[in-house]
Design a protein around this motif. Structure first.
Motif, PDB file in Angstrom:
ATOM      1  N   GLU A   1      -8.022   5.756  -4.029  1.00 10.48           N
ATOM      2  CA  GLU A   1      -7.956   6.432  -5.398  1.00 10.48           C
ATOM      3  C   GLU A   1      -6.804   6.029  -6.255  1.00 10.48           C
ATOM      4  OE1 GLU A   1      -7.714  10.758  -4.610  1.00 10.48           O
ATOM      5  OE2 GLU A   1      -9.418  10.588  -3.260  1.00 10.48           O
ATOM      6  N   MET A   2      -5.788   5.740  -5.764  1.00 12.73           N
ATOM      7  CA  MET A   2      -4.508   5.151  -6.226  1.00 12.73           C
ATOM      8  C   MET A   2      -4.815   4.099  -7.125  1.00 12.73           C
ATOM      9  SD  MET A   2      -2.724   7.787  -6.062  1.00 12.73           S
ATOM     10  CE  MET A   2      -1.776   7.355  -7.560  1.00 12.73           C
ATOM     11  N   GLY A   3      -5.719   3.093  -6.209  1.00 13.33           N
ATOM     12  CA  GLY A   3      -6.128   1.822  -6.776  1.00 13.33           C
ATOM     13  C   GLY A   3      -6.845   2.254  -8.112  1.00 13.33           C
ATOM     14  N   ALA A   4      -7.415   2.866  -8.326  1.00 14.01           N
ATOM     15  CA  ALA A   4      -8.270   3.372  -9.496  1.00 14.01           C
ATOM     16  C   ALA A   4      -7.552   4.187 -10.361  1.00 14.01           C
ATOM     17  CB  ALA A   4      -9.696   3.894  -9.152  1.00 14.01           C
ATOM     18  N   TYR A   5      -6.187   4.273 -10.230  1.00 15.91           N
ATOM     19  CA  TYR A   5      -5.081   5.069 -11.113  1.00 15.91           C
ATOM     20  C   TYR A   5      -5.537   5.237 -12.624  1.00 15.91           C
ATOM     21  CZ  TYR A   5      -1.059   7.595 -12.909  1.00 15.91           C
ATOM     22  OH  TYR A   5      -0.265   8.423 -13.365  1.00 15.91           O
ATOM     23  N   ILE A   6      -5.620   3.656 -13.272  1.00 12.00           N
ATOM     24  CA  ILE A   6      -5.832   3.796 -14.672  1.00 12.00           C
ATOM     25  C   ILE A   6      -7.202   4.102 -15.074  1.00 12.00           C
ATOM     26  CG2 ILE A   6      -3.755   2.432 -15.015  1.00 12.00           C
ATOM     27  CD1 ILE A   6      -5.995   0.087 -15.579  1.00 12.00           C
ATOM     28  N   ARG A   7      -8.202   4.037 -14.123  1.00  9.68           N
ATOM     29  CA  ARG A   7      -9.683   4.468 -14.443  1.00  9.68           C
ATOM     30  C   ARG A   7      -9.911   6.021 -14.932  1.00  9.68           C
ATOM     31  NH1 ARG A   7     -13.522   1.768 -10.079  1.00  9.68           N
ATOM     32  NH2 ARG A   7     -15.028   3.352 -11.002  1.00  9.68           N
TER      33      ARG A   7
ATOM     34  N   ASN B   1       0.852  -1.192   0.000  1.00  6.82           N
ATOM     35  CA  ASN B   1      -0.044   0.076  -0.059  1.00  6.82           C
ATOM     36  C   ASN B   1       0.911   1.203  -0.098  1.00  6.82           C
ATOM     37  OD1 ASN B   1       0.905   0.556   2.643  1.00  6.82           O
ATOM     38  ND2 ASN B   1      -0.496  -1.140   3.485  1.00  6.82           N
ATOM     39  N   PHE B   2       0.399   2.561   0.196  1.00  7.63           N
ATOM     40  CA  PHE B   2       0.982   3.765   0.129  1.00  7.63           C
ATOM     41  C   PHE B   2       0.893   4.148   1.626  1.00  7.63           C
ATOM     42  CE2 PHE B   2      -0.527   3.494  -4.233  1.00  7.63           C
ATOM     43  CZ  PHE B   2       0.633   3.073  -4.733  1.00  7.63           C
TER      44      PHE B   2
ATOM     45  N   GLU C   1      -6.985   8.056  -0.035  1.00  2.64           N
ATOM     46  CA  GLU C   1      -6.162   8.051  -1.138  1.00  2.64           C
ATOM     47  C   GLU C   1      -5.610   7.027  -1.825  1.00  2.64           C
ATOM     48  OE1 GLU C   1      -3.836  12.490  -0.077  1.00  2.64           O
ATOM     49  OE2 GLU C   1      -3.232  10.601   1.210  1.00  2.64           O
TER      50      GLU C   1
ATOM     51  N   ILE D   1      -8.250  -2.018  -2.337  1.00  4.85           N
ATOM     52  CA  ILE D   1      -7.501  -1.493  -3.491  1.00  4.85           C
ATOM     53  C   ILE D   1      -7.799  -2.061  -4.845  1.00  4.85           C
ATOM     54  CG2 ILE D   1      -5.268  -0.837  -4.494  1.00  4.85           C
ATOM     55  CD1 ILE D   1      -4.324  -0.204  -1.775  1.00  4.85           C
TER      56      ILE D   1
END
Ligand SMILES: Nc1ncnc2c1ncn2[C@@H]1O[C@H](COP(=O)(O)OP(=O)(O)OP(=O)(O)O)[C@@H](O)[C@H]1O
Ligand SMILES: Nc1ncnc2c1ncn2[C@@H]1O[C@H](COP(=O)(O)OP(=O)(O)OP(=O)(O)O)[C@@H](O)[C@H]1O
Ligand SMILES: [Mg+2]
Ligand SMILES: [Mg+2]
Lengths: 295, 380, 256, 241, 332
Positions: free
Chosen positions: D104-110, D93-94, D101, D153
């Motif tokens: 949100e990063m998990g959905a980075y490519i969405r 994780n971050f 957040e 995530i």
């Protein structure tokens, strides 16, 4: 106004412009550290490259470009140099320990400085602009327009960077990269690309600093050396990787230096700024604005 | 043409923050050798340059290399006093004459010649000699003076010589500042200096830092008389301030070299290297061209060959008129060229005139101490 | 239960706050000599925090910890470790660039016989100690099935292997109290059984063991007593079967 | 097994880390819509198998096919775009970012950012841990809480194939149940799942098919029922009782 | 048996070092040997903390420069001889390392590196500006040369480089011994533990600060003695003995040679000292180009030989033995 007050105000202004200068250098350095955990000892040398670029552009035979355009060009050139360095040197060692990376940037620094020495000799080059000689005088306080430009530019850049890191996809990805690279891959963040962008922005900022500051000083191969160290001090004071913290720490250093050398002694001003740096670290090991997470 | 080449060794900082010094030396010596046609009495001249990085360790190494590996006949340089001082024992031991062209540190005087090291010579006057000649002039019409210098042997040494003399002449010293080489921002100090309202400034800085300093001095708006015991009126300085030649308008420069001394040479220098002449560049030239070369020539003519020993003898015996004045070494191997005064008018250097420099009384105490040390060295 | 046994570890009114979070609130219990006590509770109930407070990695905000009657609250972690309390970490920590064997050897730092000079000189006594340590390390590694990878650097191990390595390292110095933070998480079936037996064995040899585990098979089978935490508070303390039946515990932890 | 229904296939794959060879000649097929479990002893190569499929480890031999296309050696980002996602175990994780957040990063490519926010709200409603700690840096959560975040995530991505490595490590029994329920739910909504799990009994109960990995090779395979019946598998991986 | 081979090897090396200057034809060469040996000592001491406990103290030359100043400024007034000055500097620098270490080891590794660098800059500025004490940029001059009291022949002042070389050799021996013993077996493992995971190290009863201090102090004391030697060899001590370029050189040596490996560090130091001499003499490369070449070598080694040149030797040795050793052998 009594003379003491005028002088005091002037010292404060000196401190602010000096701080602004440090801040421009520091922002980029802090960004790279924040994202790539990389202590970039070559940052000041990219600043130096910016200085020479400015010099060359100002002295282009035949053509006189407007200063704002030149500034943009310098930023572009240094950003490209940063990109190149990232690609050739940093990228292959992105996963090695910070020590190795730091030493590699020292290597870059040695190469750049001596390259400059060979190409341009150690003669300082002058890069005056129309603004560096224009002086505004308000109530006995004299300040060149160039310094005002720097002050305004720094604040603008700071706000822009804030916005960029907080609100853009790339900005968020930068923060993510700094924390867990493998995880970035897993959620689809292109780590090498982010590293490249970061390097480009950071180097571009150093270039901007050069384009704005060199007209007041002069350009020479070693102009970035001590500066890198000061900026590193500010980065750490601010709390490693805390871009805002580094920004304020840079101003703090600028003010302390200006006031100390204004009222006490010039020779010992760096002793004071580095001394302050070391002292604050003893009291607050994580830096002024640093936070700790986990054990 | 098959005569043996004669090697002139140059040790100076060629890298690092004061590489400009070594570079300047190299320019001057190179041009001198070219002017000599590359040879003396049929012996080709060869310049060997080594880097002393301006520190004692590398200086020792550099001088040993010149003497033992390169086997040079005569040595030029030092550049930094830390290097020159450290090299002294090696030069004395190696038995090769060494000529300093710009080192102004008074401490070197004590050790030279009768001081013990018969191999070290100095063409340029040191800070004490100059301070004696110039301090009085500065004192005329100055009540409050601010002193500004580079934080190097050059700056420190000069001010150390001037301060007591200025005080003796009743000038009040309102401030004393030393700046590390490469300092970018002088404003805070300048603001303070302005607040202390001096009627004169004495600035001891080389062109590089001096040009930045003077720019900011104008920005802050200090209008005191500026005396310079550095290089604020040299062609090189003017090039650094080409965008605004009035920056050093009216500066009064006291030195042992001035552009106006030999305008034709300055021109040739500019043409040859694309960068103007300056004190250390010029001094390197004159020292090589007139002092070293002359001693070599005399050695060949008088002794049949130029060896370190014969060159040393001829240096000692030298008496020659040069564009920088009459050069002759005293018992401490110190020469007394012209003192020069120069200023800038309408952005142009104007040669004001020369002052005769002469031996000065030196502290007996210092003298005795020096002999003691020298004895020790000679004894071992 | 067996009051004649002296308490080895006494946790008294332990309290720990993080910014806005109460991780432990007035937690007290004792660990008797030779006892095998399990500490369970929902995620985030404060088990690891308790470990960290006892072993000196976190400053205690209130209460105290006694070891064999001596107050060890807020002592430095290494001092506590040398007194004979060893622990594992939930988020597996190994020395990544050391081999498995070196990891084991690094766990025995202090021999009474050693002093700095002797170590510098590398006396034969030291060589002997080193030799016995290596033998013991290999025995333990064999027990957790890692002897065949003993020359592999720890960073090359799989998650479960690192977990096992960490388990083996705490046993190296033969400590009095062993604190295990989820030793079986990520360890495969057969090996869990193995581990369970080994823990039982150690316990029979008189070691005092404090176990944190979510694997109920393990906990229920081997614990002599169970303490349950919830939101940083102790909500139950008793024999496994009693705790299992406890209504509060069922609601907070087991569900159904 | 009908070939046309196969979504993921490995053919004779060898893979490892530099000189260390881990997977040897692994061939397996996963059908569309299945939950497939991989079990095996520690160090058998389960994680390596998932990492190889996800392009983090490059196979030295063999082929990986996805939806009939060869994806061997493709970069991770490409696989993500094609619909394969991976939840690695252990502190992935971050840590300095908040739970929010991290998701949100998990959905980075969405690209559908508005929907992403809605999905986060939904997850936080569903899992109390996430709700409670929504604005806490993940590095300050307990081990189990972090594990939960990591699981969440991956749910942000809505992939076609989800590779999950030991999702229940460190989770309390209540949450283990919950995680398995979620896995079954997303499977029911059409996601194919490859699950690595030490809690083999639970995993096999939830899955259609299973593989047993031993020393980097597939030792047994079969549908979940068969495996549970197998004496050997039972003893080694499901516990003695 | 293996121990025996080792001892013989070491004796051979020692013998070689003793004979070496006798082969030199000029003092220049002897001076090169002295510089080389000095760099070896310097780099080994630096590597003790940088390579082993992971505390990269970029300010390490402080101990060298201040050690030299202690000998130049304090030792004469105490009437100390060569050995006395060496010990004084070593002791003073050990003490300084203790005090500064206690303060500096509070901060994390990156901050530690930069913080110590800050300390180096402070030290240099002080040396440069404390004109009345240190002579500032005019340097502290006329440091007494060593005087040896040889029974029967009265006091002898050491002037010849060869004699200095023999005075330096024991220091090299000591440095190697300390380095070797500290990085072997149990202490070495504690060093590595501290470097790799401080939290876990503490859980095993290793107090990270103690081991960091041990490495730091030992290194500082050796370097202090080295600075003292330098002062008595060159007889001048300048602020340039506190320059950051020493740090750069140390990093080049250690990282090109191979951090954390005695063989690598020594190799690095030898190359670093000899290469420029070769470049100077054989090919007449201008100084700026030389520096450029170092920079490039550094970058190339870092890029292609992660473990430094030492990994080349390691590989060659393995090929010689015909086998690949299975990972690292157990610490002997
Ligand atoms: N450094 C920290 N800062 C802030 N909060 C923390 C910190 N460490 C732990 N917490 C919080 O304290 C509480 C207790 O955490 P702890 O790690 O002790 O739980 P745990 O019982 O070990 O849980 P798990 O079974 O999931 O490992 C949790 O709510 C956690 O979020
Ligand atoms: N990064 C790596 N470098 C080298 N070897 C590795 C690496 N990661 C794992 N290995 C080796 O590969 C083998 C399989 O590891 P892997 O992580 O795939 O096992 P696993 O089946 O997931 O085990 P666990 O149940 O413990 O997680 C192990 O023997 C391990 O030593
Ligand atoms: Mg926990
Ligand atoms: Mg695994």
């Amino acid at each position: 106004m009594p003379i003491e007050v005028v002088i005091f105000i002037e010292h404060i202004i000196n401190g602010l412009t000096l701080g602004a200068f440090y801040a421009l250098i520091t922002l980029g350095l802090s960004l790279i550290f924040g994202v790539a955990r990389l202590v970039n000892f070559a940052h000041g040398d990219i600043f130096m490259v910016g200085g020479y670029t400015l010099f060359l552009l100002l002295n282009l035979s035949g053509i006189t470009l407007p200063y704002p355009l030149i500034v943009v060009l310098v930023v572009v050139v240094t950003a490209l140099v940063g990109l190149l360095i990232e690609r050739v040197v940093i990228h292959p060692i992105l996963n090695r320990s910070w020590r190795v990376q730091a030493v590699a940037t020292l290597g870059i620094s040695i190469v750049l400085q001596n390259l400059a020495l060979i190409l341009f000799t150690s003669d300082p080059k002058q890069t005056p602009t129309i603004y560096s000689r224009q002086i505004i005088e308000i109530m006995d306080i004299r300040i060149s327009v160039q310094r005002l430009i720097i002050l305004v530019a720094v604040i603008f850049i700071f706000l822009a960077l804030q916005w960029f890191v907080k609100h853009t996809q790339t900005g968020k990805a930068m923060r993510a990269v700094s924390q867990n690279r493998e995880m970035c891959q897993i959620v689809g963040i292109d780590v090498p690309r982010i590293a490249m962008i970061t390097f480009a922005i950071s180097s571009g900022l150093a270039g901007l600093a050069a384009a704005l500051m060199s007209p007041l000083f002069s350009v020479m191969p070693t102009m970035g050396s001590l500066l890198t160290l000061k900026a590193l001090a500010a980065v750490i004071l601010g709390g490693l990787g805390q871009v805002n913290g580094a920004f304020f720490a840079a101003f703090l250093l600028g003010l302390v230096e200006a006031l100390f050398s204004g009222y006490v002694s010039y020779a010992y001003r760096d002793v004071v700024s580095f001394g302050l740096f070391v002292l604050i670290l003893f009291v607050r090991p994580q830096g002024l604005f640093g936070r700790r997470v986990g054990l | 043409q098959d005569a043996e080449p004669i090697k002139i060794g140059l040790y100076a900082p060629m890298t690092g923050p004061i590489a400009f010094l070594g570079e300047g030396f190299q320019y001057g010596a190179t041009l001198a050798i070219e002017d000599l046609g590359g040879e003396i009495e049929g012996h080709p001249l060869e310049l060997v340059v080594v880097d002393n990085k301006c520190n004692p360790t590398d200086a020792v190494n550099a001088v040993r290399q010149l003497i033992e590996i390169e086997q040079v006949h005569v040595i030029l340089g030092g550049g930094c006093s830390s290097a020159t001082v450290a090299a002294q024992p090696i030069i004395a031991e190696g038995g090769v004459p060494a000529v300093s062209a710009t080192s102004t540190s008074p401490s070197i005087y004590e050790g030279m010649g009768v001081g013990g090291n018969i191999w070290q010579f100095r063409v340029n006057p040191d800070d004490l000699i100059m301070a004696y000649a110039f301090a009085e002039r500065i004192a005329e019409g100055t009540e409050r003076i601010a002193l500004v210098a580079e934080n190097t042997d050059f700056g420190r040494g000069a001010l150390a010589s001037y301060i007591p003399l200025l005080q003796e002449h009743g000038v009040e010293i309102v401030s004393e500042d030393y700046f590390d080489l490469g300092t970018a921002d002088y404003r805070s100090a300048l603001t303070r200096i302005r607040a202390s309202r001096p009627d004169a400034l004495l600035v001891v800085m080389t062109e590089r830092d001096g040009s930045t300093f003077m720019r900011q001095l104008r920005e802050v708006g200090i209008d005191a008389t500026i005396y310079s015991r550095g290089t604020l009126t040299s062609p090189l300085f003017l090039e650094y301030t080409a965008d605004d030649p009035t920056i050093s308008e009216g500066v009064l420069e006291f030195s042992f070299w001035a552009a106006g001394l030999d305008p034709e040479h300055d021109q040739r220098f500019l043409e040859r290297f694309g960068t103007p002449n300056s004190p250390h560049r010029g001094m390197s030239y004159y020292t090589t061209r007139y002092v070293i070369a002359e001693a070599i020539r005399n050695a060949i003519l008088n002794h049949g060959e130029a060896t370190p020993e014969t060159i040393r003898q001829e240096l000692k015996a030298l008496s020659i008129d040069t564009p920088i004045g009459h050069i002759e070494f005293d018992d401490h191997n110190q020469a007394y060229p012209f003192g020069t005064i120069q200023t800038i008018e309408d952005g142009q250097p104007v040669f004001v005139g020369t002052i005769e420099l002469r031996p000065i009384p030196r502290g007996d105490e210092a003298e005795a101490e020096a002999t003691e040390v020298a004895d020790e060295e000679a004894g071992s | 239960m067996q009051p004649e046994r002296p308490p080895v570890l006494q946790i008294q009114n332990l309290t720990k706050h993080f910014l806005g979070v109460t991780a432990l609130q007035d937690v007290s219990f004792e660990l008797y000599e030779g006892e095998l006590l399990s500490l369970i509770g929902p995620n985030g109930s404060g088990k690891t925090t308790l470990f960290n407070c006892v072993t000196g990695f976190l400053k205690i905000d209130g209460g105290r910890v006694l070891f064999k009657g001596e107050d060890i609250s807020n002592l430095r972690p290494d001092k506590i470790a040398l007194k004979g309390i060893r622990r594992t970490f939930q988020d597996v920590r190994t020395f990544p660039e050391m081999t498995v064997l070196e990891n084991m050897l690094a766990a025995v730092q202090q021999h009474q016989e050693e002093n700095l000079i002797a170590r510098m000189l590398g006396t034969s006594r030291i060589h002997h100690l080193e030799h016995t340590a290596t033998e013991r390390a290999r025995e333990l590694l064999d027990m957790v099935g890692l002897d065949n990878v003993r020359h592999l650097e720890a960073r090359h191990l799989s998650y479960g292997q690192r977990k096992l390595l960490e388990f083996a390292t705490v046993l190296m110095p033969d400590p009095d109290v062993i604190m295990l933070d989820e030793p079986a998480a990520g360890v495969s079936g057969e090996m869990v059984t193995h581990m369970m037996n080994h823990i039982l064995n150690l316990n029979r040899q008189g070691k005092t063991i404090l176990l944190v585990e979510h694997n109920m098979r393990l906990v229920m089978d081997i614990s002599q007593r169970i303490v349950v935490l919830d939101y940083g508070r102790k909500i139950a303390d008793g024999l496994p079967r009693d705790v299992r039946m406890d209504e509060k515990v069922r609601e907070a932890y087991f569900g159904h | 097994m009908a070939t046309d229904n196969v979504i993921l296939e490995l053919r004779n794959v060898d893979a490892g880390y530099g000189e260390i060879e881990v997977l040897r000649n692994v061939s397996l097929r996963v059908e569309h819509g299945q939950i497939v479990t991989v079990i095996g002893a520690n160090g058998a190569g389960k994680t390596t198998l998932l990492r190889t499929i996800f392009g983090l480890v490059k196979p030295s031999r063999g082929q990986i096919l996805y939806e009939g296309a060869d994806i061997t050696g493709l970069p991770t980002l490409e696989l993500l775009k094609r619909g394969i996602a991976f939840i690695p175990g252990g502190r992935s994780n971050f840590p300095q970012m908040t739970v929010q957040e991290n998701l949100e990063m998990g959905a980075y490519i969405r690209k559908d950012k508005r929907q992403v926010m809605k999905d986060i709200d939904r997850l936080c409603e569903r899992f109390e841990i996430l709700r409670m700690k929504r604005h806490t840096p993940v590095g300050n959560l307990s081990g189990g809480q972090q594990q939960m975040v990591e699981f969440a995530i991956a749910l942000m991505l809505k992939p076609k194939v989800l590779l999950i490595d030991e999702p229940t490590i460190g989770l309390a029994p209540l949450l283990v149940d919950e995680v398995f329920r979620v896995i079954e739910e997303i499977n029911a909504s059409g996601t194919t799942i490859v699950l690595v799990e030490q809690n083999a009994r639970r995993a096999l109960e939830a899955s259609d098919y299973g593989f047993v990995l031993e020393l980097g090779s597939i030792r047994y395979q079969g549908n979940a029922e068969q495996l549970k019946q197998s004496e050997e598998v039972y003893r080694a991986y499901l516990g003695e009782r | 048996m293996k121990r025996g081979v080792q001892i013989v090897l070491w004796l051979l090396v020692a013998g070689f070092l003793v004979i070496l200057p006798q082969l030199a034809t000029t003092n220049y060469l002897v001076n090169v040997m002295i510089t080389t040996v000095m760099w070896i000592i310097f780099a080994l001491s630096f590597d003790l903390s940088a390579g082993h406990v992971g505390a990269v103290s970029l300010g390490h030359p402080v101990f060298y420069g201040v050690g030299a100043y202690v000998t130049a400024l304090v030792a004469p007034s105490l009437g100390l001889d060569f050995i006395g000055s060496l010990l004084l500097s070593a002791f003073a620098m050990g003490l300084l390392a203790l005090v500064s270490g206690i303060a500096f080891f509070r901060i994390s590794e990156v901050s530690f590196a930069i913080g110590t660098l800050g300390a180096l800059i402070i030290a240099q500025l002080l040396a440069n500006n404390a004109y009345d004490i240190t002579g500032g940029p005019m340097c502290t001059q006329n440091v007494p040369r060593p005087v040896l009291h040889i029974p029967g022949s009265g006091p002898v002042t050491v002037v010849e480089p060869v004699h200095y070389y023999y005075l330096l050799l024991p220091l090299l021996g000591l440095a190697i011994l300390i380095y070797w013993r500290l990085t072997q077996s149990r202490i070495g493992r504690a060093f590595a533990a501290v470097r790799q995971d401080e939290v876990r190290a503490s859980a095993m009863g290793i107090y990270p600060k103690r081991y960091k201090l041990l490495a730091f102090i030992a290194g500082a004391a050796i370097i202090g003695a080295l600075g003292s030697f330098q002062a008595q060899y060159i007889t001048v001590v300048c602020p340039s003995e506190l320059t950051i370029s020493y740090t750069l050189n140390l990093l080049i040596i250690v990282f090109v040679g191979g951090a954390g490996s005695m063989r690598g560090v020594i190799l690095g130091a030898v190359l670093f000292s000899l290469l420029p001499r070769l470049l100077e003499i054989v090919t007449d490369v201008p100084p700026a180009w030389q520096q450029l070449i170092y920079g490039l070598i550094l970058l190339i080694v870092i890029r292609f030989l992660p473990e430094g040149l030492d990994s080349l030797i390691e590989r060659a040795l393995q090929r010689l033995r015909g086998t690949r050793t299975e990972a690292k052998p157990d610490a002997a």
